[in-house]
Write a protein that holds these residues in place. Structure first.
Motif, mmCIF file in Angstrom:
data_model
loop_
_atom_site.group_PDB
_atom_site.id
_atom_site.type_symbol
_atom_site.label_atom_id
_atom_site.label_comp_id
_atom_site.label_asym_id
_atom_site.label_seq_id
_atom_site.Cartn_x
_atom_site.Cartn_y
_atom_site.Cartn_z
ATOM 1 N N ASP A 271 0.730 -1.115 0.056
ATOM 2 C CA ASP A 271 -0.007 -0.103 -0.042
ATOM 3 C C ASP A 271 0.983 1.058 -0.024
ATOM 4 N N ALA A 272 0.472 2.255 -0.632
ATOM 5 C CA ALA A 272 1.159 3.517 -0.724
ATOM 6 C C ALA A 272 0.057 4.541 -1.055
ATOM 7 N N PRO A 273 0.421 5.951 -0.428
ATOM 8 C CA PRO A 273 -0.575 6.880 -0.765
ATOM 9 C C PRO A 273 -0.777 7.079 -2.297
ATOM 10 N N SER A 274 -2.059 7.438 -2.771
ATOM 11 C CA SER A 274 -1.999 7.512 -4.170
ATOM 12 C C SER A 274 -1.326 8.679 -4.870
ATOM 13 N N THR B 143 1.820 9.000 -4.309
ATOM 14 C CA THR B 143 3.270 8.660 -4.437
ATOM 15 C C THR B 143 3.835 8.355 -5.643
ATOM 16 N N GLU C 10 9.267 5.949 -6.320
ATOM 17 C CA GLU C 10 9.354 5.695 -5.072
ATOM 18 C C GLU C 10 8.733 4.269 -4.411
ATOM 19 N N VAL C 11 7.737 3.829 -5.306
ATOM 20 C CA VAL C 11 7.060 2.473 -4.788
ATOM 21 C C VAL C 11 7.901 1.635 -5.426
ATOM 22 N N ALA D 21 10.993 1.219 -2.801
ATOM 23 C CA ALA D 21 10.740 0.609 -1.883
ATOM 24 C C ALA D 21 10.592 -0.917 -1.976
ATOM 25 N N VAL D 22 10.032 -1.278 -3.116
ATOM 26 C CA VAL D 22 9.792 -2.583 -3.374
ATOM 27 C C VAL D 22 11.180 -3.281 -3.437
ATOM 28 N N ARG E 238 13.189 -4.073 -0.563
ATOM 29 C CA ARG E 238 12.622 -5.107 0.164
ATOM 30 C C ARG E 238 12.576 -6.419 -0.568
ATOM 31 N N ASN F 129 -7.280 1.465 11.276
ATOM 32 C CA ASN F 129 -6.055 1.523 10.380
ATOM 33 C C ASN F 129 -5.161 0.683 11.214
#
Length: 200
Positions: A1-4, A6, A10-11, A14-15, A18, A170
């Motif tokens: 999940d990420a803020p729309s 973003t 950046e997403v 991050a992937v 990880r 949340n």
């Protein structure tokens, strides 16, 4: 999940960061599936109820209505003719009925010490492939009837998890703090439930 808002870069970063962790979890999930065979709905197959293993017993009787019931170490399903769909349907009805009874009883017990719950939230059952439960913004808890296959402690964990969402909508630090306070060992229970999810 990420803020729309973003940026996609950046997403992806991050992937990528990880990727080893993701790969380990994907491989662990595949390993858990190795010994899980597709259900054929034949006598002798394993079924679970409240964490205990039972055997499926199929009884073909053209004069009897289709139904499932527990008989000792067996869950017996009577059908008018051998059809996997009819057996699956009868089992689904049986699990849904048992789940409603168990979930209402356990939710009442879990909600009693929770100060933010004045009355039991509305609950519905829905067979799901990827979730044990969810809580809507309006406060309705949806539960997967297959959860009744798991031990009571796992059922309690899922119910408490969803009840905590009535206070925190949340997965914030405050949410997990509340979960920790009411079930300190929830991580171990969740891990055990996740390990056997495909069986249940």
């Amino acid at each position: 999940d990420a803020p729309s808002a973003t940026p996609v870069g950046e997403v992806l970063a991050a992937v990528k960061m990880r990727s080893r962790w993701i790969s380990q979890h994907v491989n662990a999930a595949k390993a858990r599936l190795v010994n899980v065979l597709p259900r054929e709905y034949v006598s002798g197959e394993s079924l679970h109820y409240l964490g205990r293993r039972y055997r499926l017993k199929v009884i073909v009787d053209p004069t009897s209505p289709s139904e499932a019931r527990m008989r000792g170490a067996f869950i017996a399903v009577t059908v008018s003719a051998y059809q996997a769909a009819a057996i699956r349907s009868s089992l689904g009805i049986w699990y849904r009925h048992r789940a409603r009874e168990v979930f209402v009883q356990r939710l009442s017990a879990i909600a009693e010490p929770l100060r933010w719950i004045d009355s039991l939230p509305p609950m519905r059952l829905q067979f799901m492939k990827r979730q044990w439960g969810s809580c809507s913004p309006s406060g309705r808890i949806t539960l997967n009837p297959w959860l009744v296959s798991a031990p009571r402690e796992a059922i309690d964990y899922v119910l408490l998890h969803e009840a905590c969402h009535l206070k925190h909508h949340n997965h914030s630090r405050a949410f997990y703090s509340t979960l920790d306070r009411h079930m300190p060992n929830w991580r171990k229970v969740k891990e055990q439930l996740d390990e056997r999810a495909e069986e249940y």
